[in-house]
Design a protein around this motif. Structure first.
Motif, PDB file in Angstrom:
ATOM      1  N   GLN A  22      -8.557  57.557  23.726  1.00 42.40           N
ATOM      2  CA  GLN A  22      -7.898  57.153  25.067  1.00 42.40           C
ATOM      3  C   GLN A  22      -8.819  57.356  26.290  1.00 42.40           C
ATOM      4  O   GLN A  22      -8.255  56.832  27.361  1.00 42.40           O
ATOM      5  CB  GLN A  22      -6.526  57.973  25.182  1.00 42.40           C
ATOM      6  CG  GLN A  22      -5.572  57.827  24.024  1.00 42.40           C
ATOM      7  CD  GLN A  22      -4.305  58.716  24.022  1.00 42.40           C
ATOM      8  OE1 GLN A  22      -4.311  59.427  24.769  1.00 42.40           O
ATOM      9  NE2 GLN A  22      -3.395  58.058  23.317  1.00 42.40           N
ATOM     10  N   SER A  68      -7.778  54.426  17.983  1.00 42.40           N
ATOM     11  CA  SER A  68      -7.240  54.197  19.110  1.00 42.40           C
ATOM     12  C   SER A  68      -6.719  55.234  19.944  1.00 42.40           C
ATOM     13  O   SER A  68      -6.831  55.500  21.191  1.00 42.40           O
ATOM     14  CB  SER A  68      -6.310  52.976  19.162  1.00 42.40           C
ATOM     15  OG  SER A  68      -5.180  53.183  18.321  1.00 42.40           O
ATOM     16  N   GLN A  69      -5.905  55.997  19.054  1.00 43.48           N
ATOM     17  CA  GLN A  69      -5.574  57.440  19.635  1.00 43.48           C
ATOM     18  C   GLN A  69      -6.519  58.358  19.820  1.00 43.48           C
ATOM     19  O   GLN A  69      -6.188  58.986  20.957  1.00 43.48           O
ATOM     20  CB  GLN A  69      -4.528  57.757  18.740  1.00 43.48           C
ATOM     21  CG  GLN A  69      -3.072  57.135  18.457  1.00 43.48           C
ATOM     22  CD  GLN A  69      -2.384  56.663  19.738  1.00 43.48           C
ATOM     23  OE1 GLN A  69      -2.257  57.727  20.505  1.00 43.48           O
ATOM     24  NE2 GLN A  69      -2.115  55.446  19.762  1.00 43.48           N
ATOM     25  N   GLN A  70      -7.668  58.352  19.324  1.00 45.43           N
ATOM     26  CA  GLN A  70      -8.673  59.227  19.452  1.00 45.43           C
ATOM     27  C   GLN A  70      -9.461  58.700  20.787  1.00 45.43           C
ATOM     28  O   GLN A  70     -10.271  59.720  21.325  1.00 45.43           O
ATOM     29  CB  GLN A  70      -9.704  59.173  18.325  1.00 45.43           C
ATOM     30  CG  GLN A  70      -9.049  59.793  17.049  1.00 45.43           C
ATOM     31  CD  GLN A  70      -9.894  59.825  15.945  1.00 45.43           C
ATOM     32  OE1 GLN A  70     -11.063  59.959  16.027  1.00 45.43           O
ATOM     33  NE2 GLN A  70      -9.267  59.554  14.661  1.00 45.43           N
TER      34      GLN A  70
END
Length: 262
Positions: free
Chosen positions: A112, A108-110
């Motif tokens: 955005q 999820s953080q990768q």
């Protein structure tokens, strides 16, 4: 998990076998020929290492699959017997929801820049098929993940058609392109099939081979948290194996009547 849930034991035989207490190193067996035989030995081992006896257990979380039936059944029968003998609360948990949450937490953080991250959680069903379920909403960490499809089993090509149909319905990708993470055992084996999804203008595919339980303490903790979260919301699943495949045997046709001449 609340204090009333612990000590808690996780048992899963959806792929090999995993036995562990959240926060402690689990015993993982990947050799399919011996994992069932070593199941009770490994339960005794993790309990002994924690300085606990079986009677100390308050909760047992057992994996329901979906997975091939024989190995899966062994884990469930063992968990039921242990719960009966100790009085521990028994909770069943399918493996696809924690698999999806695991993949979401990693990617999820990768991603955005994308408006939506979908996760197709899978497990190898053999016979060139996969167990699967598509998940969408992971926003509330205290609520179960929201599935976009029913749990099912199919060939990768048919799964691709199903995912494309969901994408084109508009409800799941109504704000533009999405990233689809295909996560679990068997994800990498069918890379050539997933290429057809990558050709869709609104879908970008990431393959994530392997089970969340292979992440050892993080994996058992995630499985326990998913089961306890569901139980707190009254979502108690029957502790029965999720096989999903029709039995190989069929009811035979009636015997033909033979006229007997006198």
């Amino acid at each position: 998990m609340s204090g009333s849930d612990t000590p808690l034991l996780v048992i899963d035989t959806s792929y090999g076998s995993t036995v562990g207490l959240p926060g402690r190193e689990p015993c993982i067996e990947t050799e399919s020929r011996s994992h069932v035989e070593r199941l009770q030995v490994n339960i005794a081992k993790v309990m002994d290492q924690a300085g606990l006896s079986a009677d100390n257990l308050r909760t047992i979380v057992v994996g329901l699959g979906p997975a091939p039936f024989t190995g899966l059944r062994a884990g469930i029968v063992t968990a039921k017997a242990l719960a009966f003998a100790t009085g521990a609360r028994l909770l069943g948990q399918d493996i696809l929801e924690p698999q999806a949450r695991y993949a979401y937490s990693r990617f999820s953080q990768q991603e955005q820049d994308h408006t939506r991250l979908l996760v197709l959680a899978v497990n190898d069903a053999r016979r060139r098929q996969l167990y699967y379920r598509l998940f969408d909403d992971f926003g509330d960490v205290e609520a179960p993940a929201r599935p976009l499809t029913e749990m099912s089993i199919d060939y990768p090509a048919a799964i691709c058609e199903r995912i494309t149909a969901v994408a084109e319905e508009g409800g799941s990708v109504d704000q533009g392109p999405v990233t689809l993470v295909i996560s679990g055992h068997g994800a990498g084996r069918y890379a050539d099939q997933w290429e057809r999804l990558d050709k869709h203008p609104d879908i970008r595919v990431i393959l994530d081979e392997g089970s969340f339980l292979e992440d050892r303490t993080r994996g058992t903790g995630l499985m326990a948290a998913c089961a306890c979260r569901r139980a707190q919301r009254g979502l108690i699943d029957p502790v029965e194996p999720l096989y999903l495949r029709r039995p190989d045997v069929s009811v035979p046709n009636p015997l033909k009547h033979v006229a007997v001449q006198s």
